[in-house]
Enzyme design. Structure first.
Site, mmCIF file in Angstrom:
data_model
loop_
_atom_site.group_PDB
_atom_site.id
_atom_site.type_symbol
_atom_site.label_atom_id
_atom_site.label_comp_id
_atom_site.label_asym_id
_atom_site.label_seq_id
_atom_site.Cartn_x
_atom_site.Cartn_y
_atom_site.Cartn_z
ATOM 1 N N TYR A 13 0.861 -1.194 0.000
ATOM 2 C CA TYR A 13 0.000 0.000 0.000
ATOM 3 C C TYR A 13 0.887 1.231 0.000
ATOM 4 C CZ TYR A 13 -3.370 3.530 1.608
ATOM 5 O OH TYR A 13 -4.155 4.639 1.709
ATOM 6 N N GLU A 101 -3.801 7.211 -4.047
ATOM 7 C CA GLU A 101 -3.718 5.964 -3.277
ATOM 8 C C GLU A 101 -3.544 4.780 -4.218
ATOM 9 O OE1 GLU A 101 -6.338 4.499 0.337
ATOM 10 O OE2 GLU A 101 -7.293 3.913 -1.545
#
Length: 291
Positions: A13, A101
């Protein structure tokens, strides 16, 4: 969409956000990608790294390498991952994004490091210099109520309750929704009309709220600071008359000229319920839709 299938070895991530606490951009990273990052933060906070970036100098190779290693990329992929992290930062700044993101950023057996899924949010204040980006907006994919609210400078998010809320200020709006729920009600929306809402905006807000078939009552919670309560009250009365609001309407005013504002509402000829404070307003709203 048709995409090539790839053999994913691990998922990471990586995100860039504007962090208020850090006073600038920051990279949020974790080796536990491909899952809900909020759940990771709650269960294993040490698995998440927050790296502030100097907005004047930008991200350095030392920082991007540090982030890649924290994400546990294989050593042979660290340089490639670091390079991609730097490019993500350039995109974040160059497109006036508020969030970029990547979840997950993946290591693969044959393709090195690739982005599998992403989410990007942009600062609407930068529309004048990011026209190409904002031209890609497809309003047909959005809630038509939110699109209409945006035209009038209203911050609106539809929910699944039956008590509509019209408030000035995002923090006050959140508190109003919480207290409605505390007293057994369910908020139908988040609606912030802003600190300097004009009568025309209030009128359009009523139209949006009354058009929702789930709404059984409306709670207006206004703090009169920039706009005085008597001016707000007159705007609410005029707008309610113009729109023809027939649902139970509860109004709580506080601030400058509050007594004058309450008097205007009492003498309006409309069946508006005055509330003394937020608890009183929430209780009256819940009771009004239960009758």
């Amino acid at each position: 969409m048709v995409a090539e299938a790839v053999d994913i070895l691990s998922e990471k991530y990586v995100a860039f956000i504007m962090d208020r606490a850090m006073g600038g951009p920051a990279c949020i990273a974790s080796a536990q990608g491909g899952m809900d990052i909020e759940a990771v933060a709650e269960a294993t906070p040490d698995a998440i790294m927050a790296e502030p970036v100097n907005i004047k100098t930008g991200i350095t190779r030392d920082q991007s390498t540090k982030i890649a290693r924290f994400c546990e990329f294989e050593e042979k992929n660290v340089d490639e991952a670091a390079g991609q992290i730097e490019k993500l930062y350039e995109m974040f700044i160059g497109l006036d994004a508020t969030q970029v993101e990547i979840n997950p950023m993946a290591e693969t057996s044959k393709h090195g490091v690739i982005t599998v899924d992403s989410k990007v949010n942009f600062d609407s204040n930068a529309l004048y210099r990011q026209k190409e980006v904002f031209d890609m907006r497809d309003v047909s994919e959005e809630d038509p109520r939110e699109v209409e609210a945006d035209k009038w400078g209203l911050n609106y998010i539809g929910l699944d309750g039956n008590i509509a809320c019209m408030v000035n200020g995002a923090g006050l709006a959140m508190a109003t929704m919480d207290i409605v729920q505390l007293y057994g009600g369910k908020p139908a929306n988040f609606l912030d009309v802003g600190g300097g809402a004009q009568e025309e905006q209030v009128k359009e807000a009523f139209k949006i709220l009354t058009a929702d078939p789930q709404v059984k009552g409306i709670l207006v919670n206004i703090f009169g600071g920039i706009m005085k309560c008597d001016i707000i009250a007159q705007g609410i009365v005029n707008a309610a008359k113009d729109v023809g609001v027939e649902l139970p309407l509860i109004v709580r005013l506080e601030g400058t000229n509050v007594e004058l504002g309450k008097k205007i509402i009492d003498e309006s000829g409309l069946t508006i319920i005055n509330a003394d404070n937020l608890d009183d307003a929430a209780q009256k709203a819940v009771k009004a839709i239960s009758v």
